[in-house]
Write a protein that holds these residues in place. Structure first.
Motif: not given
Length: 422
Positions: A69-93
């Motif tokens: 609840e007290k945390w949010t996204w870190g540095a978001v390094q990458g993103i890939f949409a396999e489909s509109p309903n399945r999107v990969f997100i890479l973050e550094r913690g």
């Protein structure tokens, strides 16, 4: 009647007749409404988000996860949409979820200095001694001054969200494998849709099953840098030919492209150390930060980020051509669309920029900031089958989703990626 009066009346009559018979002047032409707007004829506006509108509240906050609840996204390094309903997100913690603090004097730095600086983002998620781990010091971690659990959490490095931004998968079983996950994609020619993740600080390229349950292959030696056929030194991106031949941009420390066959067997490498910021010599690199393969021509396109240019080679590394991305510019992302146009994400200008396949500038849009639709250091880009555009921002520390605006000029939209016939 006096003769002069007759003459005056006659002249006046002729003048009236002439005027009545003369063609009426054409009304002034209306001002053009075409212009260069992303939506033709639009009145007002500035195209801050180009031909797109930002999808607000996507993804849902990271705080939706229990215990976060007290945390949010870190540095978001990458993103890939396999489909509109399945999107990969890479973050550094993860980073602590904070409201913008009040501006206070900062005399330790110098006179007339205060923090946070008004009208600018108050936190850089990627750069700094207390930012997301993986970017400080010689190995990305030995210069980090924070404390895990307080300044950051090394959790949820790989997440998957659906079309409305809800987290549907977390690959937390692999968090300890990563030191700086840099790029994520699926080989478009792979019927099994393996997920590939490049980790530059681990000097490795990982291949996972599509569901993330198994790590099936590692290119490079995890945690060991090198320049020989078996090692990388901070690899960055990955691209495939239709026969699944692979090209790895290697990278931040090495200055080369490495070619592998479909099974990961080393084939060849090319590239020499460049001398930024304005090196134009063929085949030299500094910060090799992108690679794309054109299946029609079998050309390989490589980003020499520090010298703001794209170099073109044949499939075995023979230099063919190059073009500048502008000076100054920092091309962070290189995206080759199926319609044979390039798009880059430029950190210097905070713009998404279109070039023709031979390097002619076409169009750009974007603004720096932290408001929805603005951007700060876009490091990943993807397009789904519905034409939605996804951006990963390392400095703002967020992923964003953009949908095409109604009536948008199709030429201004980022095209579909190259996909296999199947």
């Amino acid at each position: 009647m006096h003769r002069s009066s007759l003459l005056f009346a006659s002249a006046a009559g002729l003048l009236v007749a002439a005027c009545q018979g003369a063609p009426k002047p054409e009304p002034p032409a209306p001002a053009s409404t075409a212009g260069f707007a992303a939506v033709a004829g639009e009145k007002g506006g500035q195209d801050q988000t180009g031909p797109y509108e930002v999808v607000t509240d996507w993804p849902k906050p990271l705080s939706q996860l229990p215990g976060h609840e007290k945390w949010t996204w870190g540095a978001v390094q990458g993103i890939f949409a396999e489909s509109p309903n399945r999107v990969f997100i890479l973050e550094r913690g993860e980073l602590p979820k904070l409201d913008r603090p009040e501006e206070v004097p900062y005399p330790k730095v110098g006179p007339s200095i205060s923090f946070p600086v008004s009208q600018t983002p108050f936190r850089n998620a990627s750069v700094g001694p207390l930012s997301s781990p993986g970017n400080a010091g010689s190995d990305g971690w030995n210069g980090w001054k924070g404390k895990l659990g307080v300044d950051a959490r090394w959790e949820h490095c790989v997440l998957v969200v659906n079309a409305d931004g809800t987290i549907t998968e977390d690959w937390t079983q692999w968090d300890s494998l990563f030191r700086r996950p840099h790029f994520v994609a699926i080989n478009p020619y792979d019927p099994d849709k393996h997920v590939w993740i490049v980790d530059d600080r681990q000097h490795a390229v990982y291949k996972f099953t599509n569901d993330g349950k198994q790590l099936v292959q590692t290119l490079g030696v995890k945690g060991v840098p090198g320049t020989d056929n078996a090692h990388f030194n901070r690899p960055t991106f990955l691209a495939w030919a239709p026969d699944s031949t692979m090209y790895v941009s290697d990278g931040y420390a090495n200055t080369r492209v490495v070619k592998f066959d479909k099974d990961g067997k080393f084939l060849l490498t090319w590239g020499e150390k460049g001398t930024p910021p304005n090196d134009t010599r063929p085949g030299t690199f500094d910060a090799v930060h992108g690679v794309q393969f054109d299946p029609a021509t079998r050309k390989v396109y490589v980003t020499d980020r520090s010298s703001h240019r794209i170099e073109m080679f044949d499939e075995n590394g023979k230099f063919l051509d190059q073009f500048s991305t502008g000076n100054p510019s920092t091309p962070q992302v290189l995206f080759l669309a199926a319609d044979k146009n390039f798009w880059i994400a430029d950190n210097t200008t905070s713009k998404i920029v279109k070039f023709s396949i031979d390097g002619h500038y076409q169009y750009s849009w974007g603004s720096q900031g932290e408001w929805p639709g603005a951007m700060w250091n876009v490091h990943g880009m993807s397009v789904d089958q519905d034409g939605n555009l996804y951006l990963a921002e390392v400095n703002n520390g967020r992923p964003q989703k953009f949908r095409p605006r109604k009536g948008a000029n199709p030429a201004f939209l980022v095209g579909q990626p190259v996909r296999s016939a199947s």
